[in-house]
Design a protein around this motif. Structure first.
Motif, PDB file in Angstrom:
ATOM      1  N   GLU A  24      -0.800  -2.065  11.583  1.00  0.00           N
ATOM      2  CA  GLU A  24      -1.456  -1.935  10.255  1.00  0.00           C
ATOM      3  C   GLU A  24      -2.793  -2.671  10.205  1.00  0.00           C
ATOM      4  OE1 GLU A  24       0.089   0.345   9.013  1.00  0.00           O
ATOM      5  OE2 GLU A  24       2.238   0.055   9.064  1.00  0.00           O
ATOM      6  N   TYR A  28       0.806  -1.223   0.000  1.00  0.00           N
ATOM      7  CA  TYR A  28       0.000   0.000   0.000  1.00  0.00           C
ATOM      8  C   TYR A  28       0.838   1.271   0.000  1.00  0.00           C
ATOM      9  CZ  TYR A  28       1.333  -1.184   4.765  1.00  0.00           C
ATOM     10  OH  TYR A  28       2.054  -1.573   5.862  1.00  0.00           O
ATOM     11  N   ARG A  67       6.320  -8.331  13.757  1.00  0.00           N
ATOM     12  CA  ARG A  67       5.859  -6.969  14.069  1.00  0.00           C
ATOM     13  C   ARG A  67       5.244  -6.935  15.470  1.00  0.00           C
ATOM     14  NH1 ARG A  67       6.369  -2.611  10.634  1.00  0.00           N
ATOM     15  NH2 ARG A  67       4.949  -0.906  11.006  1.00  0.00           N
ATOM     16  N   ARG A  74       2.952   1.052  13.837  1.00  0.00           N
ATOM     17  CA  ARG A  74       1.584   0.622  13.543  1.00  0.00           C
ATOM     18  C   ARG A  74       1.572  -0.869  13.201  1.00  0.00           C
ATOM     19  NH1 ARG A  74      -1.366   4.815   9.428  1.00  0.00           N
ATOM     20  NH2 ARG A  74      -1.509   6.629  10.790  1.00  0.00           N
ATOM     21  N   GLU A 101      12.043   1.773   6.438  1.00  0.00           N
ATOM     22  CA  GLU A 101      12.602   0.784   7.359  1.00  0.00           C
ATOM     23  C   GLU A 101      13.898   0.179   6.851  1.00  0.00           C
ATOM     24  OE1 GLU A 101       8.695  -0.852   8.904  1.00  0.00           O
ATOM     25  OE2 GLU A 101      10.069  -2.487   9.334  1.00  0.00           O
ATOM     26  N   ILE A 103      -5.205   5.620   2.018  1.00  0.00           N
ATOM     27  CA  ILE A 103      -5.412   6.402   0.791  1.00  0.00           C
ATOM     28  C   ILE A 103      -4.561   5.770  -0.307  1.00  0.00           C
ATOM     29  CG2 ILE A 103      -5.281   8.694  -0.261  1.00  0.00           C
ATOM     30  CD1 ILE A 103      -5.489   9.916   2.522  1.00  0.00           C
TER      31      ILE A 103
END
Ligand code: SAM
Length: 371
Positions: free
Chosen positions: A163, A67, A185, A161, A108, A236
């Motif tokens: 996500e 994304y 994560r 996050r 990252e 977005i």
């Protein structure tokens, strides 16, 4: 028959079904939700907003999240990395203008050079501000000893996050390889909290394939994990990312925006004293999007203090706002906007998460009782 929104809002704890009902609320019910979240913010936080001067210091990324506009595979992007002098000048700007804190964010990368560089920058930032500038890091997944070194060098908050907490959805929006591993994560978040960071997480809202049940699960996770800070924003699209091919599955931008506000309102009610960021992505959809978020529960804004000429290259999504403003423009614009939301900017304070101090003193009490 299910509970009414009014009845749900009177409860101490929300079930998954309650949260879904709140996220579906419209009209008078939505007004009830926002009235409650606003009142809770006023009571536990006050009508205040703290700044984190945001320094997007590099768009070089080793990951390929499907994304994200700065993913490694996007070849239509000029890559940059600010020099140490540029980063320190931005930190000095934040200090002189009494922002209280900065947030260092980048793509990252995991290697010794990055670890050493960030450690040395943290020490210099503490030095130039006489220890007075608070620092949040948001530079992704790292090994525990790296997180520890940065904590010892002066970073005391970390935003990572998750996500999406639905692993199936997580796997749909990330490549299937060891660099994009849900379990890792999650382990990073646990490690950050264990080290002592004020730990923040969040999700994107309105992703393709995402359901209200997923979002309810995300909020329940944040509550159970006992996060100190929350940063959630609408997803977005970005034209140069693989996820663009699922655009026809998306809600409208306005629907994603509304759902984000409801998510903020619900987490404020569930976790009364945490810090909540009004994400910049809200402003990409509605010019006064962040102010609306402040009104219903957010208390942190992140004015962009990255030198202007780089901002266009930190495009996570299309139509990112304010990419041609200077740091000064950004500050005066935000200040005027905050007063639109009847709130007040607090200068010269870290604005730490009250949840964090409450969590730590509660832990100490338990230890004392058990001795
Ligand atoms: N690499 C670090 C990390 O993942 O924590 C920090 C930088 S990363 C670009 C910051 C956040 O941008 C991500 O956690 C993600 O939620 C958000 N983001 C990326 N692409 C986005 C998009 N298309 N729409 C909305 N948010 C996006």
């Amino acid at each position: 028959m299910g509970l009414t929104i009014r009845e749900i809002l009177e409860k101490e704890d929300f079930t998954r079904e309650n949260i879904i009902s709140l996220l579906q609320s419209e009209g008078d019910n939505k007004t009830l939700l926002y009235t409650k979240s606003s009142a809770i913010k006023e009571r536990y936080i006050g009508n205040k907003v703290w700044f984190r001067g945001l320094i997007e210091f590099s768009n070089i990324c080793g990951k390929d999240c499907l994304y994200c506009g700065i993913r490694k595979g996007n070849k239509n992007l000029k890559r940059y990395s600010l020099s140490d002098e540029e980063i320190l000048a931005a930190a000095r700007f934040a200090y002189v203008n009494r922002y209280g804190s900065i947030a260092l964010q980048s793509g990252e990368l995991e290697n010794n050079k990055v670890t050493n560089r960030i450690e040395s920058l943290l020490l210099k930032i503490k030095d130039l501000s006489d220890g007075k500038l608070g620092v949040t890091l948001s530079v992704g997944e790292q090994n525990p000893d790296v997180y520890r070194r940065w904590y010892e060098a002066g970073a005391h908050r970390y935003l990572l996050r998750i996500e999406s907490t639905n692993q199936t959805l997580y796997n749909k929006i990330h490549p299937d390889n060891s660099k994009h591993n849900f379990k890792r994560r999650m382990e990073c978040l646990t490690e950050l909290q264990k080290i002592g960071y004020q730990t923040g997480t969040g999700v994107m809202i309105g992703l393709p394939f995402q359901t209200l049940d997923d979002l309810a699960g995300d909020l329940l996770f944040m509550n159970e994990f006992n996060i100190d800070m929350c940063g959630m924003g609408p997803y977005i699209e970005h034209a140069d990312t693989p996820l663009i091919k699922h655009s026809e599955k998306l809600m409208t931008l306005k629907e994603r925006f509304d759902l984000t506000l409801k998510m903020i309102a619900v987490i404020r009610i569930m976790m009364k004293d945490i810090n909540i960021v009004a994400a910049t992505a809200l402003q990409a959809i509605d010019p006064i999007g962040r102010e609306k978020a402040v009104k219903i529960g957010a208390n942190i804004l992140m004015p962009n203090i990255t030198p202007g000429r780089y901002r266009d290259s930190y495009k996570l999504y299309d139509n990112k706002p304010c990419t041609d403003d200077s740091a000064e423009d950004c500050q005066s614009c935000l200040e005027a906007r905050v007063s639109l939301a009847d709130a007040e900017v607090v200068y010269g304070e870290w604005g730490d998460s009250k949840h964090y101090s409450n969590r730590i003193s509660h832990k100490k009490e338990i230890i004392k009782k058990n001795i």
